[in-house]
Structures are given as C-alpha cells and as structure tokens.
Design an enzyme around this catalytic site. Structure first.
Site, PDB file in Angstrom:
ATOM      1  N   SER A 197       7.060  -0.076   6.516  1.00 22.55           N
ATOM      2  CA  SER A 197       5.673   0.050   6.953  1.00 22.55           C
ATOM      3  C   SER A 197       5.407  -0.830   8.172  1.00 22.55           C
ATOM      4  O   SER A 197       6.024  -0.623   9.223  1.00 22.55           O
ATOM      5  CB  SER A 197       4.739  -0.274   5.788  1.00 22.55           C
ATOM      6  OG  SER A 197       3.432   0.137   6.049  1.00 22.55           O
ATOM      7  N   ASP A 292       1.955  10.660   2.787  1.00 20.27           N
ATOM      8  CA  ASP A 292       1.698   9.353   3.396  1.00 20.27           C
ATOM      9  C   ASP A 292       1.022   9.585   4.745  1.00 20.27           C
ATOM     10  O   ASP A 292       1.507  10.380   5.554  1.00 20.27           O
ATOM     11  CB  ASP A 292       3.035   8.628   3.581  1.00 20.27           C
ATOM     12  CG  ASP A 292       2.916   7.255   4.230  1.00 20.27           C
ATOM     13  OD1 ASP A 292       1.789   6.803   4.505  1.00 20.27           O
ATOM     14  OD2 ASP A 292       3.962   6.626   4.456  1.00 20.27           O
ATOM     15  N   HIS A 321       3.661   6.345  -0.121  1.00 17.79           N
ATOM     16  CA  HIS A 321       3.900   5.147   0.667  1.00 17.79           C
ATOM     17  C   HIS A 321       4.137   3.962  -0.273  1.00 17.79           C
ATOM     18  O   HIS A 321       3.441   3.798  -1.269  1.00 17.79           O
ATOM     19  CB  HIS A 321       2.682   4.859   1.554  1.00 17.79           C
ATOM     20  CG  HIS A 321       2.877   3.747   2.514  1.00 17.79           C
ATOM     21  ND1 HIS A 321       3.329   3.953   3.803  1.00 17.79           N
ATOM     22  CD2 HIS A 321       2.683   2.406   2.399  1.00 17.79           C
ATOM     23  CE1 HIS A 321       3.398   2.800   4.428  1.00 17.79           C
ATOM     24  NE2 HIS A 321       3.014   1.838   3.596  1.00 17.79           N
TER      25      HIS A 321
END
Length: 354
Positions: A197, A292, A321
């Site tokens: 991320s 996501d 996610h």
C-alpha cells in the site's frame, strides 16, 4: 473500528479463524450482502469484508490519529496468523533516517546464507498508521516462507511528519543498510525493496530516486497493492468506494494528512505512476487486490513498467486491500505462499541470457 482488549484478542481470533475455515455454502449464508464487485473475491474474503464493515473499519471520521494507530496494531493481531515454516532469528536495530534514527526489525531465517539476500520492507498504513508491530506476523511468515531475510523499517508518519519525511527516511535507511551490509550479514548486490500500500508507494519512489541519482538499483521490487497516483482516481475508486475495508473516505483522509497544502500531487515522488520514465527500474513482482480502490492504479503501473522494458510479474489476488496482514484467512495464506515463492525467485541471481 473498536480496539479489542489484548487479553480477548486470542479468543476472538480463534473464533474468526474457525468461521473462515467453514465450508463455502455455510460461509456464504452468514456473510452480509456486499456491493457489486464482491463476486471477484474468494468466499473467505467476502466474509472478512462484511465482518470489517460491521466493525466500522471503513471510516476514520472523528477518530484521533493516535487511536487509529492503536486500532491498526490491534486489528493486525486479530486478523493475522503467523505462518512460520522455518526457524527465525529476530533482532532489533537502529538505522539512519533523514531526520534521525529509525527502528528496524530484522528477520533472518536460521538457515539463510551469510552474506545473503535481504528484502527491505516499508509497511503500509496510508503514511499515517502502521508500524513494525502491525506487520510483524506477516513479515515473519514472508521471511520464513521465502528463506530470504527481511528488514522492516519504521519511517516517520504523517500528519506529524508530512511528505517528504517518509520517502526521505526510506532513502536514507536504504543507503545506511547497504553501507552496513557486512555488519548485518547481507550481500549488498542482493538487496531487494518492497512494501504494501503506502509502503509500496515508498518502495517505488525509492527506486526512482536511486535511478535519478545513478545509484545501483535494488535487485528487485516487491509491491503489494501499491498507491501509485495521488493526483487522480481510477475507475476502481468508484467501484470499490465502500464495502471492501479500504474506502475512498479513508484514502482521502490519508492523502490529505500526508500531503501539505500546495504540494504538487503529480510529483513522481508522490505519484510514481506519473514519472516521465520508468525504464531502468528493477524487475518487479506486483500483486493487487481484486476489490480495492487502488487496484487499477497498481495495474497501470505494472503496464507502464512492462511497456518500458522492465520485467514484471503481475497478479490480481481475489482478496480485499490488506490481505497481506489478514493471514487468518486461508486465501490470504495462499497468496502469501505465492509471494514468498516470488521473493525467493527474485533473490536468486540469474545467469545472463546467452
């Protein structure tokens, strides 16, 4: 999302793990209805999405940052499940950041070669939350499964330390680790970089900065559902704005906390997808999550890298996610196994093509 008292976490985790292992028809009956796109997910990931939604994990409105950080570390303990196949030696270190020393946790498989490869990892959390603690279980599993040592670096967080503190810290830490390779038992020619991320964003920015400075590239990059473009929003933002753990609301909060007013969001040190050139970057394994908001920008980065001659392996995991930290789910453990195999492959020197 409310923080569960530490003493209760093992009981909640045991119950959640048992639920996620139920037969698919049973799991389906106890899973709340989700927005369009849920069909892209493995059944256990659909249940996790509905569970986290009921727990209030999609919103950060009115929650102080300090509490969000406590909740992140606490939820990692709830949905994480250590999957360790070989013995590990775990040690604590300090590395130089751009504004002072940073914590680093080193995970070394007991059978790893010295000097051997090292994956330097930057944790996710929107540049605002996340820590060595939140990613401890997953990185233990990754080091164990791959046989490759992993260094987890704890860079400074926003909003107390907005951009460019995080990328500056990551670059300084990379250089310090490389400079101390002998002391750490690392082969400096076999250092990889990775992150999930926001950490994937920082790993890619690091590669760009090394390229611009004409410094040696990492042997490879390992990116999990990375943030690649803070200057725009792709179609997956609209499709998965709510209902799948990482919401558009949370991403907007992270973006605004990380970037001071007036910063050019198209700057490649913010949005690496918008860099003019990506040629010359290292071989990359990039895994997105099927449901996501960040899916499309991650896959767009993989496409650009491939178009500019970079070797890329792209995988779309049927998960939400954060699956890397949700190893309590069987599908996440499968994805982690694939990831570990890719890290082992990328860390192995290959003979030049003949």
């Amino acid at each position: 999302m409310e923080t569960i008292p530490a003493w209760l976490t093992p009981f909640f985790r045991t119950g959640l793990k048992a639920t996620l292992s139920m037969p698919t028809p049973v799991l389906g009956k106890i899973t709340d209805e989700l927005p369009s796109g849920a069909e892209l997910l493995a059944p256990d990931q659909r249940f996790l999405a509905s569970f986290l939604r009921r727990a209030g994990a999609e919103s950060v409105e009115g929650i102080p940052v300090e509490v969000q950080r406590e909740q992140t570390d606490g939820s990692a303990a709830l949905v994480g499940d250590r999957v360790v196949e070989r013995g590990l030696t775990v040690t604590e270190h300090r590395v130089e950041g751009s504004g002072g020393q940073l914590r680093m946790r080193l995970y070394r498989p007991d059978d790893a070669a010295r000097p051997g490869p090292l994956l330097v990892w930057f944790h996710g959390g929107g540049w605002v939350v996340g820590s060595i603690a939140s990613h401890d279980g997953s990185l233990r599993a990754l080091a164990s499964g791959s046989g490759v040592s992993v260094a987890s670096v704890e860079y400074r967080l926003a909003p107390e330390h907005p951009w460019p503190a995080a990328p500056d810290d990551c670059l300084a830490a990379w250089r310090d680790i490389k400079g101390r390779a002998g002391e750490l038992g690392v082969d400096p020619a076999r250092m990889l970089v990775g992150g999930d991320s926001a950490g994937g964003n920082l790993a890619m920015v690091l590669c760009l900065e090394l390229n611009w400075a004409d410094e040696a590239m990492p042997l490879a990059a390992v990116l999990l559902y990375p943030v690649t473009d803070l200057a725009g929003k792709t179609a997956s933002y609209n499709q998965f704005a709510r209902g799948f753990f990482l919401s558009e609301e949370k991403m907007d909060f992270y973006r605004d906390s990380y970037l001071p007013e007036g910063i050019d969001r198209a700057d490649p040190r913010v949005s690496p997808l918008r860099a003019k050139l990506l040629r010359g970057l290292p071989s990359t394994y990039l895994a997105t999550a099927a449901a996501d908001p960040l899916r499309d920008e991650g896959e767009a980065l993989a496409g650009r890298l491939r178009d500019e001659g970079v070797e890329v392996e792209l995988e779309r995991v049927p998960a939400i996610h954060g699956w890397f930290n949700m190893t309590i789910a069987p599908s996440s453990r499968i994805a982690l196994g694939v990831l570990a195999s890719q890290v082992a492959r990328l860390a192995t020197p290959r003979s030049p093509a003949t």
